[in-house]
Scaffold this active site. Sequence first.
Site, PDB file in Angstrom:
ATOM      1  N   THR A  95       0.870  -1.172   0.000  1.00  0.00           N
ATOM      2  CA  THR A  95       0.000   0.000   0.000  1.00  0.00           C
ATOM      3  C   THR A  95       0.905   1.220   0.000  1.00  0.00           C
ATOM      4  OG1 THR A  95      -1.742  -1.161   1.178  1.00  0.00           O
ATOM      5  CG2 THR A  95      -1.814   1.238   1.227  1.00  0.00           C
ATOM      6  N   LYS A 170      -7.237   1.353  -2.839  1.00  0.00           N
ATOM      7  CA  LYS A 170      -6.835   0.950  -1.492  1.00  0.00           C
ATOM      8  C   LYS A 170      -6.984   2.102  -0.507  1.00  0.00           C
ATOM      9  CE  LYS A 170      -5.299  -1.667   1.799  1.00  0.00           C
ATOM     10  NZ  LYS A 170      -4.022  -2.385   1.814  1.00  0.00           N
ATOM     11  N   LYS A 238       0.618   5.176   8.250  1.00  0.00           N
ATOM     12  CA  LYS A 238       1.190   5.531   6.936  1.00  0.00           C
ATOM     13  C   LYS A 238       0.100   5.624   5.877  1.00  0.00           C
ATOM     14  CE  LYS A 238       2.396   2.200   4.548  1.00  0.00           C
ATOM     15  NZ  LYS A 238       1.810   1.259   3.546  1.00  0.00           N
TER      16      LYS A 238
END
Length: 287
Positions: A95, A170, A238
């Site tokens: 990701t 995502k 993150k």
Amino acid sequence: MKIGFIGTGVMGTGIINNLLKNNYDVTVYNRTKAHAQPVLDNGAKWADNPAELTNQVDVLFTMVGFPQDVENIYFGENGIFETAQAGQYIIDMTTSKPSLAQKIGQTGEDKRIHIFDAPVSGGDIGAKKGTLTVMIGGHEEDLDQLRDIFMTFSSKLKYFGPYGSGQHAKMANQIMIAGTMTGMTEMLVYAKAARLNLEQVCQTLQSGAAENFSLGSYGPRILKGDYTPGFFAKHFLKDLRIALEEAEKMNLDLPSTKEAKHLYKVLVDDKKLGNDGTQALIKLWWK
């Protein structure tokens, strides 16, 4: 096809084991070799760096921690693009930033390499069971060669568009997860204060309109005091930072996601609990 895999963390290990179960020839690289030992014990081979690994395989998957790790393994010394060859298939499942996926895609296209950004959803359980959902960006017509490989560790392949589109999908997923994680946490804090049976509450909610993946997967772990990572809190922070950066580029204000990022920042940066699972968010309330 010979398959390479860079990244033998919680998710990567589950995926690699499924590839091995389906009799694929798999060679791996990880920054810390000891972390690759479980898959090596199961039959995977070892390469000493990304360039060496890339030179040996037809299909290469990468799944590492942060965008800077992706940048390094693709473009750094002994990186993937040092030895990548025309006709290879290279898929980044980290990701990461859509802009980085676009950079990798264009670099690969210039070298006539088939590139995909393909982050996944489903957590450690999905990786182990082979039921992940894969969100794909790249050239759709190139996917046919990989479909059988993907289906060894996933149950759904969803194509979204050109390079970076998988990463955008995502980010949408992580925005949704942010809401379910904070909702589950506050629900448990409330139910505990009301002196309800927490196990019964979780079972009841999971059988009604409040049913969701976070509650079903992480609620039972919290009640057992199990904070081992199905997904690291530091990685989720993150992801939320990336999602909010992308939202800002599109002139969007996402206040709920901002609050989730703030809470995870406290957990990771202030409480130093980034190596716990995302369910450790409850520790901001529970001792």
